[in-house]
Structures are given as structure tokens and as C-alpha cells.
Design a protein around this motif. Structure first.
Motif, PDB file in Angstrom:
ATOM      1  N   ILE A 123      42.337  41.052  35.960  1.00 55.33           N
ATOM      2  CA  ILE A 123      43.389  41.740  36.714  1.00 55.33           C
ATOM      3  C   ILE A 123      44.583  40.804  36.944  1.00 55.33           C
ATOM      4  O   ILE A 123      45.730  41.245  37.055  1.00 55.33           O
ATOM      5  CB  ILE A 123      42.853  42.287  38.047  1.00 55.33           C
ATOM      6  CG1 ILE A 123      43.880  43.241  38.656  1.00 55.33           C
ATOM      7  CG2 ILE A 123      42.500  41.185  39.027  1.00 55.33           C
ATOM      8  CD1 ILE A 123      43.368  44.128  39.723  1.00 55.33           C
ATOM      9  N   LEU A 124      44.315  39.487  36.964  1.00 54.85           N
ATOM     10  CA  LEU A 124      45.403  38.545  37.204  1.00 54.85           C
ATOM     11  C   LEU A 124      46.363  38.481  36.026  1.00 54.85           C
ATOM     12  O   LEU A 124      47.557  38.232  36.209  1.00 54.85           O
ATOM     13  CB  LEU A 124      44.840  37.163  37.515  1.00 54.85           C
ATOM     14  CG  LEU A 124      44.206  37.096  38.900  1.00 54.85           C
ATOM     15  CD1 LEU A 124      43.405  35.842  39.078  1.00 54.85           C
ATOM     16  CD2 LEU A 124      45.279  37.170  39.979  1.00 54.85           C
ATOM     17  N   PHE A 125      45.857  38.711  34.811  1.00 53.02           N
ATOM     18  CA  PHE A 125      46.763  38.764  33.664  1.00 53.02           C
ATOM     19  C   PHE A 125      47.724  39.941  33.827  1.00 53.02           C
ATOM     20  O   PHE A 125      48.912  39.853  33.522  1.00 53.02           O
ATOM     21  CB  PHE A 125      45.983  38.896  32.354  1.00 53.02           C
ATOM     22  CG  PHE A 125      45.126  37.698  32.059  1.00 53.02           C
ATOM     23  CD1 PHE A 125      45.681  36.433  32.018  1.00 53.02           C
ATOM     24  CD2 PHE A 125      43.773  37.834  31.835  1.00 53.02           C
ATOM     25  CE1 PHE A 125      44.896  35.321  31.759  1.00 53.02           C
ATOM     26  CE2 PHE A 125      42.978  36.732  31.573  1.00 53.02           C
ATOM     27  CZ  PHE A 125      43.546  35.477  31.533  1.00 53.02           C
ATOM     28  N   ALA A 217      41.734  46.785  33.933  1.00 54.17           N
ATOM     29  CA  ALA A 217      42.529  46.112  34.956  1.00 54.17           C
ATOM     30  C   ALA A 217      43.872  45.572  34.449  1.00 54.17           C
ATOM     31  O   ALA A 217      44.886  45.743  35.127  1.00 54.17           O
ATOM     32  CB  ALA A 217      41.708  45.001  35.600  1.00 54.17           C
TER      33      ALA A 217
ATOM     34  N   PHE B  46      52.606  30.778  34.468  1.00 53.46           N
ATOM     35  CA  PHE B  46      51.729  31.781  35.038  1.00 53.46           C
ATOM     36  C   PHE B  46      51.421  31.442  36.505  1.00 53.46           C
ATOM     37  O   PHE B  46      51.675  32.224  37.425  1.00 53.46           O
ATOM     38  CB  PHE B  46      50.462  31.779  34.165  1.00 53.46           C
ATOM     39  CG  PHE B  46      49.347  32.698  34.565  1.00 53.46           C
ATOM     40  CD1 PHE B  46      49.554  33.843  35.308  1.00 53.46           C
ATOM     41  CD2 PHE B  46      48.053  32.434  34.140  1.00 53.46           C
ATOM     42  CE1 PHE B  46      48.513  34.685  35.638  1.00 53.46           C
ATOM     43  CE2 PHE B  46      47.001  33.278  34.468  1.00 53.46           C
ATOM     44  CZ  PHE B  46      47.235  34.390  35.219  1.00 53.46           C
ATOM     45  N   LEU B  50      53.049  33.274  39.938  1.00 50.30           N
ATOM     46  CA  LEU B  50      52.153  33.897  40.913  1.00 50.30           C
ATOM     47  C   LEU B  50      52.391  33.302  42.291  1.00 50.30           C
ATOM     48  O   LEU B  50      52.510  34.022  43.284  1.00 50.30           O
ATOM     49  CB  LEU B  50      50.686  33.693  40.509  1.00 50.30           C
ATOM     50  CG  LEU B  50      50.106  34.630  39.463  1.00 50.30           C
ATOM     51  CD1 LEU B  50      48.646  34.287  39.200  1.00 50.30           C
ATOM     52  CD2 LEU B  50      50.208  36.083  39.892  1.00 50.30           C
ATOM     53  N   GLY B 245      35.536  37.948  40.191  1.00 55.92           N
ATOM     54  CA  GLY B 245      36.760  38.485  39.620  1.00 55.92           C
ATOM     55  C   GLY B 245      36.661  39.899  39.088  1.00 55.92           C
ATOM     56  O   GLY B 245      37.669  40.507  38.747  1.00 55.92           O
ATOM     57  N   THR B 247      36.776  43.666  38.626  1.00 55.57           N
ATOM     58  CA  THR B 247      37.658  44.551  39.369  1.00 55.57           C
ATOM     59  C   THR B 247      37.264  46.022  39.339  1.00 55.57           C
ATOM     60  O   THR B 247      36.983  46.635  40.371  1.00 55.57           O
ATOM     61  CB  THR B 247      39.093  44.440  38.813  1.00 55.57           C
ATOM     62  OG1 THR B 247      39.442  43.078  38.741  1.00 55.57           O
ATOM     63  CG2 THR B 247      40.060  45.174  39.702  1.00 55.57           C
ATOM     64  N   ILE B 248      37.284  46.606  38.146  1.00 54.21           N
ATOM     65  CA  ILE B 248      37.332  48.060  38.058  1.00 54.21           C
ATOM     66  C   ILE B 248      36.054  48.729  38.548  1.00 54.21           C
ATOM     67  O   ILE B 248      36.098  49.664  39.358  1.00 54.21           O
ATOM     68  CB  ILE B 248      37.654  48.476  36.608  1.00 54.21           C
ATOM     69  CG1 ILE B 248      39.056  48.016  36.257  1.00 54.21           C
ATOM     70  CG2 ILE B 248      37.545  49.973  36.433  1.00 54.21           C
ATOM     71  CD1 ILE B 248      40.146  48.616  37.120  1.00 54.21           C
ATOM     72  N   ALA B 276      43.775  46.411  42.699  1.00 51.73           N
ATOM     73  CA  ALA B 276      43.727  47.545  41.774  1.00 51.73           C
ATOM     74  C   ALA B 276      44.119  48.836  42.480  1.00 51.73           C
ATOM     75  O   ALA B 276      44.816  49.679  41.925  1.00 51.73           O
ATOM     76  CB  ALA B 276      42.338  47.669  41.169  1.00 51.73           C
ATOM     77  N   GLY B 296      45.614  37.991  45.042  1.00 48.01           N
ATOM     78  CA  GLY B 296      45.300  37.597  43.676  1.00 48.01           C
ATOM     79  C   GLY B 296      45.207  36.094  43.531  1.00 48.01           C
ATOM     80  O   GLY B 296      44.344  35.572  42.836  1.00 48.01           O
TER      81      GLY B 296
END
Lengths: 287, 330
Positions: A123-125, A217, B46, B50, B245, B247-248, B276, B296
Motif C-alpha cells: 500500500i505504501l507504493f 492496494a 520515496f 513520504l 503490512g 492491507t486488503i 485503504a 503509512g
């Protein structure tokens, strides 16, 4: 065979107990796979029909909800672009690591960060691409290629890792023979090393494709989703995982049925890619 | 690993190679190096981006305030991520407790007990668990697992209410269901890495134990497990990293309640799930978006620390003996 010395009954009992306990572990580990496949088949098959694959979702509140054509095509488009980004870069990195960098400081650093990337939640990507491409800069808005970029970040470490392993399997005698014949290094890599490692590279690439095809995600805030089929990578697009994720959360039973059908389609696609990867691996006796 | 004899271009070979070919080699070397460097640059970018985007929320609540405040209230623009952190930890621990023993048992059976004909098939099937997409596990969890397990959970909750964190009304989506699905999802990686570790135990030691009259299980206990303890621990840590990590699937079965539940059969939330769920509704540029990205960032740091520990354990045990570090990453 291990009863040359007399094993006491108690020890033998413990041994067979342990054997059964470990076998139970295998059964427990594989039961979910069987159950998921069973239910997806049972609930998904009913959804399948010709129109299921040839119509787009209608998005209508009542009545016919349509099929998953745009989702299937969208998944293929998004993953294809992601593969076109991740595989060349990943293989190039692997060539660098195995042929040039080896144990140098830069190579060790790259290896370390490739490892780090494998552990980053997907999800971080998606978040990163959202920050950089969706809201920041000039290229605002959701688009299919942004989803591909997020998936490419996810695939990159997988491709790099597996490619490095298969490049390392190329015997050094081949490189030395080519170098001794006077071939320059770039030609040795292009003509000798890469072709020899090709089945392994293919396996790695296909495994990465399989992994990316099922990811939801990274697409959530990059591709966003759509109803209609589109072939424009600059537009919002539908995809199978997104379609399933959205349909699950709707109270409409027709949509839930469509989610099961889409899940069946997605699983079959991914299993086929996995199968192809393993066949490619077998040809190289990699695994 | 065998080092390639790095044929120096200036000696013998040089006379045979044209100047242009050598130039091409230099270009090749440098372009490969640049690719490697640019990958590092993208990664750096990256993290920096963030961090920059998360900064408004982190400076508004303070880093510690953000993590440890037990109040995630979107309507009042208050973002304390503690309920999410706790949810992430609970579900991951449930996943470890349920998944790791099963994964190790499966790995031990496949490497030590299974008939050699079955070995590769079993390994393949265990790997295929990882091929099922997260969203499909979620779908299965919502429509099969939650309704089918609810009576059993309620019974457990009533019968064992004297245990800590058990007792009371069971809700459909809850920490336990999320942990159970995570357990299923980490089994393939934990068992794959464990199998690699177990395969590095020297055959002589195993045969030695058997020759001394040990049963198979005693051989495992005396020769195999002590040798592979570090590797198996890091396999479990890698599994933990995955669980944190994921998620879905979790988003679909956790219940999306930003209040810490009183028992493991209560609804909750995790860091990944909140991103999400809420990201789509948040206004770009708002404090809410910044807070979600800060969540995140916390998630990223958590997984990096856990994976770092896993890697550390492997490297440390690696120095003592053969190289297994490569296999642990795949």
C-alpha cells in the motif's frame, strides 16, 4: 531402519506422535488453500457466462450489473505496462550486481535496499505514487500508468532477486571462455550470460507478474477504477482486484456474485502464470 | 561462491580487443552503475516525500502524540494513531501465534518425514497459498469465515471469559478473524524460509543422530532444531513483517472501528486498513491526508524494523556457518 538398537515403546510412541502432529501441520496449512479454492469455484462458477466476460460493469443501481470485461482487460494492461517497466530495470540491476558490482560497496548497498524494498507493504507504493504523481507536480489525477508505476516498484525487488540468482547459476567457465576468445564484456553479457540464464529470468519475471496481478492496494489511489473498457493508459481504469474489492462492500447480492466470478477468473489467471513460471524453471532445472 | 577471474583488459586480452569494444565496456560499466545509483535515488526520494507529506500531521500532534494518542476522530480532525497501532499489533500477534507453529510443522514434515515423491508436490502446494490474492482471502473471509465461525467464537468467548481479552459479545468482523486470515497468508513465507533453513542442516549430523539410535523425532530435536533455531526465528520475523503490512484482506474483515476493542472478538482497525479505507474520502492537502500518510510512515518504520531484525538474526547466524541469507529474501 532406526530400530537396530531396541527403541523403547515410549520413545517409539513419542516418535509417531510427533510424526502425526507434524502431518497435522501440513493438513492445517493446506486446508485454507483447499477451502478458498472450493468456495471460489462453488460460488464463482454460477456467475460465469459469455456475457460475464463480454460486458462492462453497468454501475446501475437496479437491474443488470454487467460483467467484468473492463476489469480483465484493465488488469492485463496495467500489469503489462508494469512488467515493461520492472523487468528491464530489474534485470539490468541484476546484471550490475552479478557481473560488475559483485562485492563492491555500491553493489552491497543496492542489494541491501532491494531487500528493504521486498519488505515494504504494497500500500505504501500506492501512497508514494499518489504523492508524487497524483497530487504533486504537473501530472495530477488518477491514471492507469500510475498504477503500473506502483506495481513496478513492487515487482522490481522480486525481478532483481530472482534474476541475480539465475545469473549466478551461469557457470563462470562460460564467461571465461568467451572472454578468452576476445569478446568484450558487454558482448559476453548479451550473447552468453543473458541467453544462458533466460529460463531463470523468465521464471522470475512471471512470478513477479503473478504477484502483481493480484495486488489491490497499490491501485487504490493511483488507478482509482472505472466502469467502461479503456485502452488509454492515461485514463482511470478498471481491474479485477479493484472490482472485487468494490463489489464485496456493496450490499447488492448480484455484485457479490460478480465478485466471486471475478475472483475465480483472477485465481485461474494467476495459477496459469504460476504454472508457466514453474514450467520455465523446470526447463532450466532451477528448482 | 566462485569469483569470476576478472580478466584485466590491459593484459593479454587487450591486444585482441579493439579500442571501440573496450570503450563500449566502459560505457556498459558506467551505465549499469548509474542504473544502480538511480534506484537508490528513487528509494531515497520515496522516503523523503513520504516524510515531507506526513510532516504537517506529525508536527501538529507531535510524533509521540500521533503514535500514542488513543483518539482517531476524523470528524473533529483529531488524529492519534494508537488504536490503529494496537490493532496492527493484535492482529499480527494472533497471526504469529496461529500461523508460525503450523508453518514450521509443515516445513519439518516436508523436509524430514514426507516420502521423497511427495516432497516437491507438498512444497509446491504450500507455495501456492501465496498465489491466492489478498482480496480473494478477504472475499472468502467476509462471506464464509465470518458467518461460519461466529457461533464458535461466541461459544469460546462465553466459555473462556476468565481469560484476559476474552469474553462478551462477539462481533462479525473482528481482530481474531483478521489475525486468522493473516496467519493463512504468512504460512507460505514462514514455511518456505524454514524449509530452506532446515535444508542447510548437514546430513552427517542427522545421520549421526540416527546411527546413535535416535528416532526421527529425536533426530529433529537433537540435530535439526538446535541448528536452525536462528533461521526459523527470522522466518517468523519475516512473517510478522508481512502480517503488519498486509492491507486488503484485513480491511475487509477488521470491522473498521477506530476504537480499541475490549476482547479479540471485537471490531478494530489497523494502520494499513485505515489508509485503504479513508484515503479515498479525505480531501487532498488536508490534515486528514497528512495523518493517513503519517500512519503509512509508522507502518513503514514498523515493517523495516521487523525485517531488519529478521535480517540481523540471519546475518549473525550466517557468520557462524553457511550462507542462507539469500534464500531468506526470495
Amino acid at each position: 531402519m532406526n530400530t537396530l538398537a531396541v527403541t523403547s515403546p515410549r520413545r517409539r510412541r513419542v516418535d509417531s506422535l510427533a510424526r502425526w502432529a507434524l502431518l497435522a501441520g501440513v493438513v492445517l496449512a493446506l486446508a485454507p488453500l483447499a477451502l478458498v479454492l472450493l468456495y471460489v469455484l462453488k460460488r464463482g462458477v454460477g456467475a460465469l457466462s459469455l456475457s460475464f466476460f463480454t460486458t462492462d460493469p453497468t454501475g446501475a443501481f437496479f437491474g443488470d450489473q454487467g460483467g467484468i470485461k473492463s476489469a480483465i482487460l484493465g488488469t492485463i494492461e496495467i500489469v503489462a505496462l508494469a512488467t515493461a517497466i520492472a523487468v528491464p530495470i530489474g534485470v539490468t540491476l541484476a546484471v550490475y550486481l552479478n557481473e560488475i558490482g559483485r562485492k563492491s560497496k555500491l553493489a552491497m548497498t543496492v542489494r541491501y535496499f532491494v531487500d528493504v524494498l521486498t519488505g515494504v507493504p504494497s500500500i505504501l507504493f500506492g501512497l508514494f505514487i499518489y504523492i508524487v504523481f497524483v497530487v504533486g507536480g504537473m501530472l495530477t489525477g488518477f491514471a492507469a500508468w500510475k498504477g503500473s508505476a506502483a506495481l513496478a516498484l513492487l515487482m522490481l525487488p522480486i525481478v532483481t532477486r530472482t534474476s541475480e540468482v539465475s545469473l549466478a547459476l551461469v557457470p563462470d567457465s562460460l564467461r571465461e571462455a568467451a572472454l578468452a576468445l576476445g569478446a568484450p564484456r558487454w558482448r559476453v553479457i548479451l550473447r552468453v550470460v543473458l541467453p544462458t540464464a533466460l529460463p531463470g529470468l523468465l521464471t522470475g519475471g512471471l512470478l513477479a507478474v503473478a504477484r502483481a496481478s493480484g495486488e489491490t492496494a497499490p491501485l487504490l489511489f493511483t488507478v482509482l477504477g472505472a466502469q467502461a473498457t479503456t485502452f488509454s493508459l492515461g485514463a482511470q481504469m478498471n481491474s479485477l482486484p479493484l472490482q472485487i474489492f468494490n463489489d464485496v462492500r456493496e450490499p447488492n447480492p448480484q455484485l457479490v456474485t460478480r465478485a466471486w466470478g471475478a475472483a475465480l477468473t483472477l485465481i485461474v489467471m494467476i495459477l496459469l502464470i504460476n504454472l508457466a513460471a514453474r514450467l520455465a524453471a523446470r526447463r532450466n532445472h532451477l528448482r | 561462491m566462485v569469483e569470476v577471474i576478472n580478466v584485466p583488459h590491459t593484459v593479454s586480452g587487450a591486444r585482441l580487443k579493439s579500442r571501440r569494444a573496450l570503450q563500449a565496456d566502459v560505457i556498459l560499466r558506467w551505465s549499469l552503475r548509474v542504473t544502480a545509483l538511480s534506484m537508490l535515488a528513487v528509494l531515497g526520494y520515496f522516503f523523503v516525500r513520504l516524510a515531507i507529506t506526513a510532516e504537517p500531521a506529525l508536527s501538529h500532534f507531535g510524533i509521540l502524540g500521533f503514535i500514542f494518542t488513543n483518539n482517531w476522530d476524523v470528524a473533529h480532525n483529531i488524529f492519534g494513531a494508537w488504536p490503529l497501532v494496537v490493532g496492527t499489533l493484535i492482529t499480527s500477534i494472533v497471526a504469529l501465534v496461529l500461523g508460525v507453529p503450523v508453518a514450521i510443522a509443515a516445513a519439518l514434515y516436508v523436509t524430514e518425514f514426507a516420502p521423497s515423491r511427495l516432497r516437491s508436490t507438498l512444497a509446491l502446494l504450500l507455495d501456492l497459498l501465496a498465489a491466492v490474492p489478498s482480496v480473494v482471502y478477504g472475499l472468502w473471509g467476509v462471506f464464509i469465515l465470518i458467518p461460519d465461525l461466529k457461533p464458535a467464537e461466541q461459544w469460546f468467548s462465553n466459555t473462556f471469559s476468565f481469560l484476559p481479552f476474552v469474553g462478551g459479545q462477539v462481533s462479525g468482523p473482528n481482530y481474531f478473524i483478521a489475525g486468522l486470515i493473516l496467519a493463512i497468508m504468512i504460512i507460505p513465507i514462514v514455511s518456505a524460509v524454514s524449509r530452506e533453513v532446515l535444508a542447510t542442516v548437514p546430513l552427517q549430523e542427522k545421520e549421526g543422530a540416527l546411527a546413535l539410535g535416535a528416532t526421527r523425532w529425536e533426530m529433529i530435536r537433537l540435530a535439526v532444531l538446535p541448528r536452525s533455531r536462528a533461521g526459523i526465528t527470522s522466518a517468523a520475523m519475516l512473517g510478522l513483517g508481512r502480517a503488519i503490512g498486509e492491507t486488503i484482506a484485513v480491511t475487509l474483515v477488521i470491522g473498521s472501528s477506530p476504537v480499541i476493542g475490549h476482547q479479540i472478538f471485537n471490531q478494530g482497525y489497523t494502520l494499513a486498513a485505515v489508509i485503504a479505507n479513508e484515503f479515498g474520502e479525505a480531501t487532498p492537502g488536508s490534515l486528514h491526508i497528512s495523518a493517513l500518510i503519517a500512519a503509512g510512515l509508522v507502518l513503514l518504520v514498523l515493517t523495516l524494523v521487523v525485517n531488519g531484525i529478521a535480517r540481523g538474526i540471519i546475518i549473525r547466524s550466517d557468520r557462524r556457518r553457511g550462507s542462507i541469507a539469500d534464500k531468506a529474501v526470495a
